[in-house]
Design a protein around this motif. Sequence first.
Motif, PDB file in Angstrom:
ATOM      1  N   GLU A   1     -26.196  17.490  -1.783  1.00 51.91           N
ATOM      2  CA  GLU A   1     -27.180  16.433  -1.951  1.00 51.91           C
ATOM      3  C   GLU A   1     -27.408  16.166  -3.419  1.00 51.91           C
ATOM      4  O   GLU A   1     -27.567  17.082  -4.212  1.00 51.91           O
TER       5      GLU A   1
ATOM      6  N   VAL B   1     -23.487  23.331   0.647  1.00 54.53           N
ATOM      7  CA  VAL B   1     -23.377  23.861   2.003  1.00 54.53           C
ATOM      8  C   VAL B   1     -22.018  24.536   2.158  1.00 54.53           C
ATOM      9  O   VAL B   1     -20.980  23.945   1.852  1.00 54.53           O
TER      10      VAL B   1
ATOM     11  N   LEU C   1     -26.680  27.676   2.982  1.00 53.09           N
ATOM     12  CA  LEU C   1     -27.204  26.621   2.120  1.00 53.09           C
ATOM     13  C   LEU C   1     -27.617  27.239   0.791  1.00 53.09           C
ATOM     14  O   LEU C   1     -28.439  28.163   0.756  1.00 53.09           O
TER      15      LEU C   1
ATOM     16  N   THR D   1     -32.307  24.538  -2.427  1.00 56.12           N
ATOM     17  CA  THR D   1     -32.857  23.540  -1.510  1.00 56.12           C
ATOM     18  C   THR D   1     -33.569  22.395  -2.222  1.00 56.12           C
ATOM     19  O   THR D   1     -34.368  21.691  -1.594  1.00 56.12           O
TER      20      THR D   1
ATOM     21  N   TYR E   1     -33.123  14.031   2.134  1.00 55.07           N
ATOM     22  CA  TYR E   1     -32.400  15.300   2.082  1.00 55.07           C
ATOM     23  C   TYR E   1     -31.906  15.740   3.454  1.00 55.07           C
ATOM     24  O   TYR E   1     -30.722  16.083   3.621  1.00 55.07           O
TER      25      TYR E   1
ATOM     26  N   LEU F   1     -28.073  16.200   4.970  1.00 50.19           N
ATOM     27  CA  LEU F   1     -27.548  17.379   5.651  1.00 50.19           C
ATOM     28  C   LEU F   1     -26.972  17.001   7.021  1.00 50.19           C
ATOM     29  O   LEU F   1     -25.897  17.468   7.411  1.00 50.19           O
TER      30      LEU F   1
END
Length: 286
Positions: free
Chosen positions: A2, A50, A59, A62, A83, A87
Amino acid sequence: MEFSDTTPMTSDVFFPNSKREEWQRHGALLDPHHWDAESDLTRAATQSWVLRSEGRIILIDTGAGNAKYRPYQQIWSYLDTGYLANLAAAGVRPEDVDIVINTHLHDDHVGWNTRLEGRDWVPTFPNATYLMPQRDFEYWRPENLPNTTFGRGNQNVYEDSVAPVIDAGLVKTWDESHTIDSNLRLELAPGHTPGSSIIHLESAGDRAIFAGDLLHGAIQVHEPHINSCFEEDEDGARASRARMFAHAADHNALVLPAHLPGHGAFEMRRKGSGFEIADWAPFSRT
């Protein structure tokens, strides 16, 4: 993976011990994805990684999280990002994540540890074990913030992004090193914070290092003495960066930092007594 919106700061703010001529010397490498020569603005991204390893989804970091109040870090305050949708686009639902690794406990690395449910912060990844470095686990307790360099920049972070996963019984702390599986190993790399860590990946002859915040900008590969403005221990950060660079160059390991824009990762090699970027990862630019 991300990316948030890139975060611009002038080079003298983000990297206060850097010199303008150092940026100019590496202008062809840095401009425009990492630094704008005309405005002197640097660029950084916020990334999660990931991994799928031995049947588990892992992961790494975060990000900054949504709906969180960061009075002294306005760029991260009350975010509303996609986010979890990102994912999902990668085929990962929150309940699918088996391990969350927080390389350290700064606000922009633990934010999606939790999400808001009504008025309560609850674990975003309810079936995961959250791996946190023991030294940061202690260092960033709210009562200790006045004794830190980053200080109020981490205000509210422990309360809304760490304590709820402790209360849920999902946290496992570690120190020095921690083996995740036959492919992945955590290693302490202190300096940026006391518990800053990196993840070594070795699989079928391939090697990679998830470098967290050991570097914030591509210029630091060529000028490794340069620190960001966020280091708790300046000398410790340089020493950990030097060890990681030597290992990456000598073992042909892909380096994946948390904050590089552009391709986001690179291979490096030795050049004289220093290092240089040998090639960028074949990732699309975001």
